[in-house]
Design an enzyme around this catalytic site. Structure first.
Site, PDB file in Angstrom:
ATOM      1  N   GLU A 182      -0.436   6.118   1.618  1.00 26.80           N
ATOM      2  CA  GLU A 182      -0.400   4.845   2.366  1.00 26.80           C
ATOM      3  C   GLU A 182      -1.831   4.726   2.909  1.00 26.80           C
ATOM      4  OE1 GLU A 182       2.395   2.733   5.323  1.00 26.80           O
ATOM      5  OE2 GLU A 182       1.060   4.025   6.318  1.00 26.80           O
ATOM      6  N   TYR A 206      -3.463  -3.833   3.381  1.00 33.91           N
ATOM      7  CA  TYR A 206      -2.677  -2.631   3.232  1.00 33.91           C
ATOM      8  C   TYR A 206      -2.181  -2.328   1.779  1.00 33.91           C
ATOM      9  CZ  TYR A 206       1.831  -0.162   3.707  1.00 33.91           C
ATOM     10  OH  TYR A 206       2.785   0.912   3.802  1.00 33.91           O
TER      11      TYR A 206
END
Ligand code: GDP
Ligand code: MN
Length: 398
Positions: free
Chosen positions: A199, A111
């Site tokens: 993101e 991530y």
């Protein structure tokens, strides 16, 4: 403003962030054509629903296809479907396009994100080895798995910070090096395009040893869009709440909420206070609508119509303090809208509570009183909120 994954991946590419090769399609035939081309050099493709909400994988919006026939079946299943994810609400979102890309051989899902943190008033970079899943869960239950580094906006991202984040991901040396560069490019994208969030979840480390962005989510700062026509061109209003789109056309500050009390208020402060007081008496607001000051009769008319267009609205609370706003113009706007609705065969059918004070209030009250509209008048906000609850508790006539 939000954009689709395929648009985020185009931006990633232009900032030298590696993404799988692919193309976007709105028909089954076009999907098949893209899959055919990609399958010449890879064993499988992934067909992915393009909607603004996340969580598509779990909702059946991401499918692996190992042949052209599989790809066709995936496109047939996904295009036109009502995709429900934890971010769409129960009714889901209709899928109009798919992104088809070369499938990746995933070794690990990571991530990586940059998000604007309002508390510290600066961008924060975040990295985690626990990618691919719900990052809010990771942050809540295993915060040690999430590294957060604030960036000083005056000096920008420092190389040592990019290295610190990359090392935190425990990758082999060559991939770590690639990730340092990727993080620097990601921050450059965030900064140059005035984003609020960029993101990558998941950022994948492949079995071949490469680092790639497998998903992409970007939110842009609306107030900076005027200087990014290229970004504004990516807007997809079908993904936005239709009432919010309409409100923005009239210059109204409207946000849809989950409750059932429609609120017509002037000034953001009074709007917040109104939402609070509605909550306090045990009800909940269907929207946040600030009609602002100095609006014309027409603007007020649009605002009132807009509130009633929302089928979740079961009662209306009009809470106005006229300073710059003139109560007579507000009243005239409401009366005009109500008459217009009646002519269209959609008369106002929810109870209305009005609390109105300030400039030209007597004239405003006279206009309302002579209009034939049914409503309850209250003197203060608390009484108004209580009256609303009373109305909501009354049984609906059969
Ligand atoms: P989201 O569910 O909307 O966040 O969509 P993602 O693009 O993140 O995809 C969801 C999940 O599908 C990923 O976390 C992966 O586990 C899986 N996935 C997506 N693309 C590939 C791929 O190319 N290969 C493999 N093996 N899995 C993939
Ligand atoms: Mn994802």
């Amino acid at each position: 403003m939000k954009i689709h994954e395929y648009q985020a991946k185009e931006l990633f590419s232009s900032f030298s962030i590696p993404v799988p090769e692919g193309g976007v399609a709105t028909t089954v035939d076009h999907t098949v054509a893209i899959a055919e081309r990609l399958l010449k050099t890879s064993a499988a493709v992934v067909v992915k629903a393009q909607i603004h909400a996340g969580g598509r994988g779990k909702g059946g919006g991401v499918k692996l296809a190992k042949s052209v026939d599989d790809a066709r079946a995936a496109a047939q299943a996904i295009l036109g479907m009502q995709l429900i994810t934890h971010q769409t609400g129960a009714e889901g979102q209709r899928v109009k396009s798919v992104w088809v890309e070369t499938a990746s051989n995933i070794e690990r899902e990571l991530y990586l994100a940059v998000v604007f943190d309002r508390a510290s008033a600066r961008p924060v970079l975040m990295a985690s080895e626990a990618g691919g899943m719900d990052i809010e869960e990771v942050a809540e239950h295993t915060p040690e798995k999430l590294l957060k580094l604030p960036v000083d906006p005056a000096i920008g991202l420092q190389a040592f910070q990019a290295r610190q984040l990359a090392f935190f991901l425990n990758l082999p040396p060559e991939a770590t090096k690639q990730t340092v560069t990727l993080i620097q490019n990601l921050f450059r994208l965030y900064d140059e395009k005035d984003c609020g969030l960029v993101e990558i979840n998941p950022l994948v480390f492949t079995k071949e040893g490469h680092i790639k962005a497998l998903d992409g989510k970007i939110n842009f700062e609306d107030n900076a869009l005027f200087r990014h026509p290229d970004i504004l061109a990516m807007r997809d209003i079908d993904e936005e709440d239709p009432l919010e789109v309409e409100a923005s056309e009239y210059g109204l500050n409207y946000i849809k909420l989950a409750g059932d009390v429609g609120c017509m208020v002037n000034g953001a402060g009074l709007a917040m206070a109104t939402l609070d007081i509605i909550q306090q008496v045990g009800a909940s607001a269907a929207n946040f609508l600030d009609i602002g000051g100095g609006g014309s009769v027409e603007k007020n008319q649009h605002a009132f119509r807009l509130l009633l267009k929302d089928p979740t609205v079961k009662a209306l609370f009009i809470n106005i303090f006229g300073g710059i706003l003139r109560c007579d113009r507000l009243a005239q706007g409401i009366v005009n809208a109500a008459q217009q609705l009646k002519q269209e065969g959609k008369p106002v059918n929810v109870p209305i509570v009005i609390r109105m004070k300030g400039t030209n209030v007597d004239e405003g009250k006279r206009i309302l009183a002579e209009s034939g509209l049914t409503y309850a008048v209250v003197d203060d906000m608390t009484a108004g909120a209580q009256k609303i609850v009373e109305f909501l508790r009354q049984p609906v006539p059969a």
